[in-house]
Motif scaffolding. Structure first.
Motif, mmCIF file in Angstrom:
data_model
loop_
_atom_site.group_PDB
_atom_site.id
_atom_site.type_symbol
_atom_site.label_atom_id
_atom_site.label_comp_id
_atom_site.label_asym_id
_atom_site.label_seq_id
_atom_site.Cartn_x
_atom_site.Cartn_y
_atom_site.Cartn_z
ATOM 1 N N PRO A 46 -12.495 -6.077 37.722
ATOM 2 C CA PRO A 46 -13.062 -7.384 38.061
ATOM 3 C C PRO A 46 -12.675 -7.832 39.465
ATOM 4 O O PRO A 46 -11.622 -7.465 39.989
ATOM 5 N N ASP A 47 -13.538 -8.630 40.051
ATOM 6 C CA ASP A 47 -13.308 -9.174 41.387
ATOM 7 C C ASP A 47 -13.752 -10.632 41.378
ATOM 8 O O ASP A 47 -14.655 -11.032 42.101
ATOM 9 N N ASP A 48 -13.108 -11.436 40.521
ATOM 10 C CA ASP A 48 -13.583 -12.800 40.294
ATOM 11 C C ASP A 48 -12.683 -13.865 40.907
ATOM 12 O O ASP A 48 -12.866 -15.052 40.633
ATOM 13 N N ILE A 49 -11.713 -13.476 41.733
ATOM 14 C CA ILE A 49 -10.901 -14.445 42.473
ATOM 15 C C ILE A 49 -11.048 -14.104 43.947
ATOM 16 O O ILE A 49 -10.407 -13.176 44.438
ATOM 17 N N PRO A 50 -11.915 -14.801 44.654
ATOM 18 C CA PRO A 50 -12.212 -14.441 46.047
ATOM 19 C C PRO A 50 -10.966 -14.416 46.927
ATOM 20 O O PRO A 50 -10.072 -15.259 46.787
ATOM 21 N N GLY A 51 -10.927 -13.431 47.808
ATOM 22 C CA GLY A 51 -9.856 -13.362 48.794
ATOM 23 C C GLY A 51 -8.672 -12.520 48.404
ATOM 24 O O GLY A 51 -7.768 -12.310 49.220
ATOM 25 N N LEU A 52 -8.632 -12.015 47.174
ATOM 26 C CA LEU A 52 -7.510 -11.196 46.741
ATOM 27 C C LEU A 52 -7.787 -9.724 46.994
ATOM 28 O O LEU A 52 -8.944 -9.298 47.032
ATOM 29 N N PRO A 53 -6.743 -8.912 47.155
ATOM 30 C CA PRO A 53 -6.947 -7.465 47.226
ATOM 31 C C PRO A 53 -7.446 -6.945 45.888
ATOM 32 O O PRO A 53 -7.376 -7.654 44.873
ATOM 33 N N PRO A 54 -7.992 -5.736 45.851
ATOM 34 C CA PRO A 54 -8.529 -5.217 44.590
ATOM 35 C C PRO A 54 -7.495 -5.246 43.467
ATOM 36 O O PRO A 54 -6.301 -4.999 43.693
ATOM 37 N N ALA A 55 -7.967 -5.546 42.266
ATOM 38 C CA ALA A 55 -7.094 -5.514 41.097
ATOM 39 C C ALA A 55 -6.677 -4.077 40.810
ATOM 40 O O ALA A 55 -7.409 -3.134 41.114
ATOM 41 N N PRO A 56 -5.503 -3.873 40.221
ATOM 42 C CA PRO A 56 -5.071 -2.518 39.901
ATOM 43 C C PRO A 56 -5.912 -1.917 38.781
ATOM 44 O O PRO A 56 -6.544 -2.656 38.008
ATOM 45 N N PRO A 57 -5.919 -0.594 38.666
ATOM 46 C CA PRO A 57 -6.643 0.024 37.556
ATOM 47 C C PRO A 57 -6.056 -0.388 36.214
ATOM 48 O O PRO A 57 -4.939 -0.899 36.137
ATOM 49 N N ALA A 58 -6.833 -0.170 35.165
ATOM 50 C CA ALA A 58 -6.475 -0.697 33.845
ATOM 51 C C ALA A 58 -5.128 -0.185 33.349
ATOM 52 O O ALA A 58 -4.372 -0.940 32.733
ATOM 53 N N ASP A 59 -4.798 1.082 33.624
ATOM 54 C CA ASP A 59 -3.533 1.595 33.105
ATOM 55 C C ASP A 59 -2.341 0.893 33.761
ATOM 56 O O ASP A 59 -1.352 0.560 33.086
ATOM 57 N N VAL A 60 -2.443 0.625 35.068
ATOM 58 C CA VAL A 60 -1.377 -0.110 35.755
ATOM 59 C C VAL A 60 -1.323 -1.548 35.248
ATOM 60 O O VAL A 60 -0.244 -2.101 35.006
ATOM 61 N N MET A 61 -2.495 -2.148 35.065
ATOM 62 C CA MET A 61 -2.555 -3.512 34.549
ATOM 63 C C MET A 61 -1.869 -3.615 33.195
ATOM 64 O O MET A 61 -1.042 -4.505 32.977
ATOM 65 N N TRP A 62 -2.193 -2.704 32.292
ATOM 66 C CA TRP A 62 -1.598 -2.740 30.951
ATOM 67 C C TRP A 62 -0.080 -2.622 31.003
ATOM 68 O O TRP A 62 0.634 -3.336 30.294
#
Length: 263
Positions: free
Chosen positions: A129-145
């Motif tokens: 997802p990219d739903d907070i403008p101005g942030l760097p890319p979100a980490p992949p799902a495994d890192v997120m979990w």
């Protein structure tokens, strides 16, 4: 995360004194923990104002009056929907955090996606997802979990860190990780608000931290970006900003507004 993941962060230069000053601002509002009598109407008003501010940060164009009358666009409707359950969810914010976060998403995103997307933590098979403008890319799902699990475990352990610091870290982690397909910013700010209640900073929920974030909107995405990419200095800067937000939250309380109006 370590046994007390939050205490070292609270010890960063300037954070402890800033957190105490912010707590003092809330205590003055609530008459030094004597807890000025707060009716349900004032709590509801503070939550409504917070929902509107959070929705605006998420891109809503709804006015406060429109939201007050039950209208608005999907972000506003979702943020307001959260207010109906936030006080009942708050006691579980640091005992069953993942369940609280998923419930917050179900409420926030009800008008933004199908039922299968509500309260759904993203997997490796889904877009980041990219739903907070101005942030760097979100980490992949495994890192997120992995990080989300570590954060949840840290919340269930004792800590010597002020509740304000804990709430700020949870807000930043949820925003940076973006664990849900949509509405991550609204969820992150609601999770922070729930922890400020649960950890006794504002147990009657009459401050408006979301209004503080909105007033400091110019530093919101940069602050989160610094948290994500700037190492210890970025975390320190985010925590100092959070202390400023909490002080503003006390200033913007309906308790202050009603006092100014002679009520």
């Amino acid at each position: 995360m370590s046994a007390d993941a939050f205490e070292p962060l609270a010890g960063l230069e300037g954070v402890g004194s800033a957190a105490r000053a912010a707590r003092d601002a809330v205590d003055v509002l609530l008459r030094d923990r004597g807890l000025r009598k707060v009716g349900a109407d004032l709590t509801a008003e503070a939550l409504l104002r917070g929902a509107h501010a959070s929705a605006v940060l998420a891109g809503s164009r709804a006015s406060l009056e429109e939201v007050r009358q039950g209208g608005g666009d999907p972000p506003a409707l979702g943020a307001v929907r959260i207010t109906g359950e936030l006080m009942s969810l708050a006691p579980q914010a640091d005992t069953a955090p993942i369940q609280v976060w998923t419930r917050l998403h179900q409420l926030a995103a009800a008008d933004l996606g199908g039922p299968d997307q509500l309260g759904h933590l993203r997997t490796t098979r889904e877009p980041v997802p990219d739903d907070i403008p101005g942030l760097p890319p979100a980490p992949p799902a495994d890192v997120m979990w992995e990080r989300l699990s570590g954060l949840a475990q840290a919340l269930t352990r004792p800590t010597k860190a002020p509740g304000l610091v804990v709430a700020a870290i949870v807000h930043a982690e949820l925003a940076v990780l973006r664990p849900f397909p949509t509405a991550n910013g609204i969820v992150a700010r609601a999770a922070e608000r729930a922890l400020l209640v649960a950890r006794g900073i504002d147990q009657v929920a009459v401050t408006v931290p979301e209004a503080g974030h909105l007033e400091l909107a110019a530093s919101y995405a940069p602050g989160l970006t610094g948290y994500a990419t700037g190492g210890v200095a970025g975390v320190q800067s985010w925590l100092l900003r959070e202390c400023e937000v909490v002080a503003l939250a006390a200033e913007r309380s309906p308790l202050n507004i009603s006092a100014q109006q002679g009520k």
